[in-house]
Each structure stands twice: as structure tokens, then as C-alpha cells.
Design an enzyme around this catalytic site. Sequence first.
Site, PDB file in Angstrom:
ATOM      1  CD  GLU A   1     -13.199 -19.465  -5.630  1.00  0.00           C
ATOM      2  OE1 GLU A   1     -13.125 -18.681  -4.684  1.00  0.00           O
ATOM      3  OE2 GLU A   1     -14.138 -20.296  -5.759  1.00  0.00           O
TER       4      GLU A   1
ATOM      5  CD  GLU B   1     -15.559 -15.137  -5.848  1.00  0.00           C
ATOM      6  OE1 GLU B   1     -15.832 -15.854  -4.847  1.00  0.00           O
ATOM      7  OE2 GLU B   1     -15.686 -15.525  -7.016  1.00  0.00           O
TER       8      GLU B   1
END
Length: 462
Positions: free
Chosen positions: A185, A373
Site C-alpha cells: 500500500e 487484504e
Amino acid sequence: MLLSESAPELHINQQQLRAYKKQLNADFIWGVSASAYQTEGAYNTDGKGPSIWDTFTNEQKNKIKDRKNANIACDFYSRYEDDLLLMKSLGINNFRFSISWPRVMPAGTGEVNAAGLGFYDRLIDRCLHYGITPWVTLYHWDLPQALENKGGWTNRQVVGWFTDYVTVCVKHFSDRVKHWMVMNEPMVFVGAGYFLGLHAPGKRGMKNFLPAIHHAVLSMCEGARAIKAIDPDAEVGTTFSCSHIEPYRNLEKDHVAAFKVDALLNRMFIEPVLGMGYPVETLKPLQNITQYILQGDEYKMKYDFDFIGIQNYTREFVKHSWFTPYLNARLISAPKRKVPHTLMNWEVYPESIYQMIKKFDAYPGIKKILITENGAAFEDKHHDTLITDHMRTTYLQEHIEQVLRAKQEGAKVEGYFVWTWTDNFEWAEGYHPRFGLIYTDFNTQKRIIKESGLWYGDFINQ
């Protein structure tokens, strides 16, 4: 309203969900995710150097809920064997975890810490012993503090520092690790850490944000090239956070605002990697990023990844705002909209993950998508040795249903990893929000499998 046991239930067609799963090929990947800083503890053990998160949580305590830190966290450094045995007991055979850069290279560059490599040797070997495939993330936000002292992600030299670190890890572990994720991320660690100042290292402003963006993109791609140079057969990917974006009102100015936020949150990193460049036409303030783009960077900032990991939890509604600099847009929170939400104040909206799969799948340069995720933080209910978390179980069921819906429609989605394996340290939120399939008592380090963990193990093995 907080989604609670008294709220209207979200009905899952369990029969249909399992029917979807049975239609998958045997190669579809089911797993769980975790990260080094959030779980390992042992922050100054066996030669590990300080990370920016060690410094941030211990020196800027007011920025963390309840002034907590991850000095001990889940003590995974000492307890990994027991956690892997729990994983094996549930039939979970894919484990995504990260390597701590300052544990392997305490100063960020130069000398390698043999004890740090030794820990990951033991972890990987035990994973393989129990039939668990390691999926290794090379950077999950814990930059060595020694490198931050030199500018961190704002310093172009970080590209070389990072590539050297990647090379050390891949040379050492490539005989046993075949699945690599270069970064976790980048939009979050760059945006929250180098623009908003909410995460480590706590920097703010465009003067930090723009160079950090570009250097993270270069590092992501150069890191991937370094992996392939060592092990051409390795499967190499990287992960991106994403949220489905909608305008708050059916007004042109809200549509424009939503378009800008989508460019910032969802397009900023994937598009340059695909050779499309930064979305400067949509985000005019990004135009100044050109000062950091040197000759030859057009090649260096793109890479043909074997897979892309997308990480989705919610959707966001966006409203025009004159008072918000750069974007003229602001998010309207789920509590303000009075819709069901998690302890993170994120709306529970399962179709968001479907929409994001479809969005990424539409890019012609993406070969394969993994959900690396997805999960939720809710209040768990304690009954002696049983932890019931019906809301989390329902959340997972509904999101998996949307993943399989996209798969049925032909999307190139090939796997799903739950965030997260055990309750852990959740960055600025401290230990308050619990995402785990496994309950962690942070006083005793006792683990208890939650209802959601039992359900997930049962589901993926049927």
C-alpha cells in the site's frame, strides 16, 4: 449506527457461496495476511535497528491511540511456532507476512544482521514444514530510522538502498520463497506518512509527498527487477490499497470531486507502474512531480508484474469542498451517513470489493489479481474459551461472495487473503480495533480462535 448484533442481519446464501467456491479451480489461493511491525515485537532484540515506527510510537506517543506502541505487540518473534500450528489446525496453507528491513539491515544499508536473517530462516522453514506456503512482502512500512535520518522516501537514494535490501533478502531466501510482494500500500505509507503526518515518520506537505510518491514507484519497480534478476521463476507482485468511490450527491461538482479522489486513492500508483504515467490531468497539483522525474525514469517507473494485490475494506462517498486544499473534496464518513460501519468507521459495503476487482481487471496490463487484504474490526464477544464474532464472519462471507461473483464473470482474480491472522497493533489506532481471526490477549499473549477463524478454516477446506 455501528453494525451490531441488533442491527438487521445481512443475509448470506451459504449454499450459493459454497457452490461458487466448488466451481473454482484447485489453484485458487486462500490465505491470511500479517506484517512484521504489527506482530513481531522484539523491537530491539538480536541486533535489530530502530524503524520509523519504533521512533514514531515511542517519541510521538500522542499520535497513537492510548499512547501505545508495538515494542511487544503479539510477540510473534518468539511465538511464531505456536501461531503456525494454529494456522495448520485450521487448514490455512498460505501465509502472507513481511520481512522487517531494520531487522535484516539495522542501518538500512551496508552490514547485514545474521540474527535477523536467521529469524526469517526459521519462520520460513517452519512454514514449509507445516505445509504453509510463504508469501513474503518486502516492505510493510517499517523503514529503518537510519535512512529516514537521511530523508527516507523523499531522498532519491532510497531507490538504491531499497534495491540492495531486496537483493539481500531474495539471494538468501529464494531457494524457499517463490512468491514475493514488493510493497504494501504505497499510497497509505506515502500519504499518511509524508503528507498528512498521521503515520510514521510524521512528515507533512507537498514538498515531502511528491518526491516520496515518485521514489516509491521507482523502488517498487526496481525492486521487482532485482527479484527477477536473481530468480527468473519467482512470482512477483505488489499491493495497492483501494476503495470504491461515489459522489455524495448527484451534482456535477460532487462528481468532479469524486473523480479526483479516485485518482488519488486508486490510480496514483497503479497507472505509472502500467506505463500510463501519473494522473496529473485529473490532479493538477501533481504537475510539480515532474521536477523529480529524471531522464530514463519513464522506463524505470513501470514494470510488468506477475500479479497485482488489491486491498479493499470499504467504499467512500465524496462531497465538493471549497475549503479542502488541492482536491476541493472531502469524504463523508459512514457514521455521518448513518450506515452500518466497523470500529474503524468504515462502511460495511461488500460490493466495493467487486467494483474494485472489476476496475483493476479492466487495465489491459494486469495479468492476475489477488485480494491480499480484506477484513473488519468489530467488538468480539467473550464466552470463556470461545470468542464469537458473528459480524466479522458475516463480513467475510459477504465479501468472499463478491470476490467469487467477479471471478464467475471472468475477472482475473485468483486468490483471497484475510486481514488479519491475529489481532495486532493497528498503527495510529493502537490495539483498539481487532481484525484477527485469532484473538490475542496482549497481557498474557494467549491466543483463542474466533468463530470467524473456525468458519474460514471450514469454508476453505470444503
